[in-house]
Design an enzyme around this catalytic site. Structure first.
Site, PDB file in Angstrom:
ATOM      1  CG  ASP A  36     -37.248 -41.423  72.237  1.00  0.00           C
ATOM      2  OD1 ASP A  36     -37.984 -40.575  71.656  1.00  0.00           O
ATOM      3  OD2 ASP A  36     -37.587 -42.818  71.476  1.00  0.00           O
ATOM      4  CE  LYS A  58     -35.812 -44.600  68.519  1.00  0.00           C
ATOM      5  NZ  LYS A  58     -37.151 -45.272  68.622  1.00  0.00           N
TER       6      LYS A  58
END
Length: 66
Positions: A36, A58
């Site tokens: 992420d 994310k």
């Protein structure tokens, strides 16, 4: 069909110096890495050029994979 392994490697605060020796070895041998936006560049540089990279986003409230 070939069997494989899935490893979860936590990068902590994304400081390469804090990554475990085992975690570093796993990343350096990976064929596929799912990560992420919280992973720092130092960790990302450990991923082999031949490995497939999958960025799952994310950012708060904004995920690239749903």
């Amino acid at each position: 069909m070939m069997a494989g392994k899935v490893w979860l490697v936590g990068a902590g605060p994304s400081d390469p110096g804090l990554l475990t020796v085992k975690g570093k070895a796993i990343i350096e041998q990976a064929e596929v890495v799912v990560y992420d936006q919280l992973v720092g560049e130092g960790i990302l540089q450990m991923i082999p050029k031949s490995a497939k990279r999958i960025n799952v986003g994310k950012y708060s409230g904004n995920h690239t994979v749903v």
